[in-house]
Design an enzyme around this catalytic site. Structure first.
Site, mmCIF file in Angstrom:
data_model
loop_
_atom_site.group_PDB
_atom_site.id
_atom_site.type_symbol
_atom_site.label_atom_id
_atom_site.label_comp_id
_atom_site.label_asym_id
_atom_site.label_seq_id
_atom_site.Cartn_x
_atom_site.Cartn_y
_atom_site.Cartn_z
ATOM 1 N N HIS A 124 -5.276 -7.958 16.284
ATOM 2 C CA HIS A 124 -4.604 -9.061 15.590
ATOM 3 C C HIS A 124 -4.630 -8.725 14.091
ATOM 4 C CE1 HIS A 124 -4.243 -13.154 13.925
ATOM 5 N NE2 HIS A 124 -3.797 -13.536 15.110
ATOM 6 N N GLN A 204 -10.414 -14.087 21.397
ATOM 7 C CA GLN A 204 -9.828 -14.322 22.731
ATOM 8 C C GLN A 204 -10.872 -14.221 23.838
ATOM 9 O OE1 GLN A 204 -6.793 -15.361 23.349
ATOM 10 N NE2 GLN A 204 -6.049 -15.201 21.253
ATOM 11 N N LYS A 227 -9.831 -21.999 19.879
ATOM 12 C CA LYS A 227 -9.366 -21.295 21.082
ATOM 13 C C LYS A 227 -10.307 -21.540 22.260
ATOM 14 C CE LYS A 227 -7.235 -17.638 18.369
ATOM 15 N NZ LYS A 227 -5.785 -17.877 18.459
HETATM 16 N N1 PLP Z 1 -8.212 -12.364 16.428
HETATM 17 C C1 PLP Z 1 -7.561 -12.581 17.578
HETATM 18 C C2 PLP Z 1 -7.717 -11.605 18.706
HETATM 19 C C3 PLP Z 1 -6.761 -13.710 17.726
HETATM 20 O O1 PLP Z 1 -6.115 -13.931 18.871
HETATM 21 C C4 PLP Z 1 -6.645 -14.607 16.637
HETATM 22 C C5 PLP Z 1 -5.752 -15.760 16.734
HETATM 23 O O2 PLP Z 1 -4.788 -15.768 17.474
HETATM 24 C C6 PLP Z 1 -7.367 -14.336 15.481
HETATM 25 C C7 PLP Z 1 -8.134 -13.206 15.399
HETATM 26 C C8 PLP Z 1 -7.334 -15.273 14.314
HETATM 27 O O3 PLP Z 1 -7.934 -16.460 14.663
HETATM 28 P P1 PLP Z 1 -7.908 -17.726 13.683
HETATM 29 O O4 PLP Z 1 -6.450 -17.914 13.325
HETATM 30 O O5 PLP Z 1 -8.453 -18.830 14.499
HETATM 31 O O6 PLP Z 1 -8.725 -17.387 12.501
#
Ligand code: PLP
Length: 407
Positions: A124, A204, A227
């Site tokens: 991500h 995730q 999540k």
């Molecule tokens: N890392 C992964 C694998 C994610 O799926 C996400 C969000 O979709 C994030 C990081 C970022 O999470 P957040 O927006 O809750 O900080």
């Protein structure tokens, strides 16, 4: 084995009764954010109706109560991920903030010119950009591990990248775009053999897997409350105590100090050193409630049910010749990421939405992965344990309908 009572579980998530565009909501966007059970919503209500007060001030009864609930929640997180010490749990706004905290404190102190940081092509953007910024500041190098066409990490490539120059490996536990589970245990072991630290992005994984940071032996683990059935704006950074202790503070302000004077300031002990300002008190308490909610279940039963859902969807996908699954024949969680050949993902998403079916379309904040796979994006249906096979049938009816409009 006791059967999960999905009907009862669904009744505990009030939003699942919503009607969207005249149709019952089918919520398949759990990878973006999960829905919240009544227990979590009630914890927030209860906090504001009976407790609301600032923490760690010790000035009166409500403040004491708020502090007790807030610190109990920290302990629940400690047990949830099997951390050794309570002080290893730092509250943040979410995964993104947790990773930035490490990049800007541990990274500032430990990364120097020509050092190397390894990430993967599956990451991500939250687990790429903070390292890219750090590498730019420090003249260090960011090296991505490639992925195979089926979405699996190329471990041989990882082993060819790692060297004495590697200072950190930052790796996602589960890919948000494809649902692929990365072999983090092996990656951590190889990294440690090469004296590199490891940060695991567990955004995730936390909703689907039982996490044991001591068994994993990772140095840092980051995840988001929203999540895993808790509210937005609350998340966690786990770090090994000796590492967190050695890191400089990040944000300056109240709570993170021991003593302030114009001659110099000394800092509070862990975990408060990294928690400047009034924290997200109700968010922490509600994350504790989400953990209580999950603890009612045998987590492996939930995981088995989610596995049944993805197997069912994967089998059904064979009935649509234009549907190509991205991320297949590999160890994965309940994510069906796919394209429909000859059709735009956004158009499919809009047609599904008209039928009350929420999926995500696009690059899923994983542009380098999409580039590597030669795709502009995918359609992602991400399931949770409150979803059903009947809802998956509706998804496929929706896709057949989309085909009649788009082909
Ligand atoms: N890392 C992964 C694998 C994610 O799926 C996400 C969000 O979709 C994030 C990081 C970022 O999470 P957040 O927006 O809750 O900080």
């Amino acid at each position: 084995m006791r059967e999960l009572d999905i009907k009862k579980i669904r009744s505990e998530f009030p939003i699942l009764d919503e009607i969207v565009h005249g149709k019952p909501l089918v919520y398949f966007d759990n990878g973006a954010t999960s829905q919240k059970p009544r227990m979590v919503i009630d914890a927030i209500d209860n906090y504001y109706e009976h407790v609301n007060s600032n923490v760690h001030r010790g000035a009166h009864a409500l403040s004491d109560k708020a502090t007790e609930l807030f610190e109990n929640a920290r302990q629940k997180v400690q047990h949830f991920i099997s951390a050794k010490h309570r002080e290893e749990i730092i509250w943040t706004r979410g995964t993104t903030e947790s990773i930035n905290l490490v990049a800007q404190t541990w990274g500032e102190k430990n990364i120097f010119e020509n050092d190397e940081i390894i990430v993967s092509t599956l990451e991500h953007h939250s687990n790429i950009v903070p390292w890219q910024l750090l590498c730019q500041r420090k003249n260090a190098k960011l090296l991505p591990i490639t992925v195979k066409p089926n979405g699996e990490l190329d471990l041989a490539h990882f082993k060819s990248l790692i060297s004495s120059k590697t200072k950190l490996v930052a790796i996602g536990h589960i890919s948000n775009a494809l649902g692929v589970i990365n072999p983090v245990e092996e990656i951590i072991q190889v990294a440690h053999e090469n004296n590199a630290r490891v940060l695991v992005d567990g955004a995730q994984a936390a909703p689907h897997l039982k996490i044991d940071v001591q068994r994993l032996d990772c140095d840092f683990y980051a995840f988001s409350g929203h999540k895993m059935f808790a509210p937005t704006g609350i998340g966690v950074l786990y770090g090994k105590k000796e590492l967190l202790d050695s890191m400089p503070p990040w944000h300056g302000g109240g709570e993170m100090i021991e003593k302030v004077s114009f001659d110099g300031t000394t800092f509070n002990q862990l975990p408060y050193k990294f928690e400047a300002g009034t924290p997200n008190i109700e968010g922490s308490i509600a994350l504790g409630a989400a953990i209580d909610y999950l603890n009612q279940f045998d987590r492996s039963e939930l995981a088995n049910y989610e596995k049944e859902l993805i197997e069912y969807a994967t089998e059904k996908a064979k009935s649509i010749p234009e549907l190509k699954i991205i991320g297949s024949d590999c160890n994965k969680t309940s994510v069906l990421s796919f394209i429909m050949e000859g059709m735009h993902s956004q158009d499919i998403g809009m047609i599904l939405d008209q039928q009350g079916i929420a999926v995500r379309t696009g690059h899923h904040c994983a542009m380098p992965l999409m580039q590597a796979l030669g795709l502009s994006g995918t359609i992602r249906a991400s399931f949770s344990f409150y979803n059903t096979k009947e809802e998956i049938d509706l998804l496929f009816e929706g896709l057949e309908k989309a085909k009649t409009f788009l082909v």
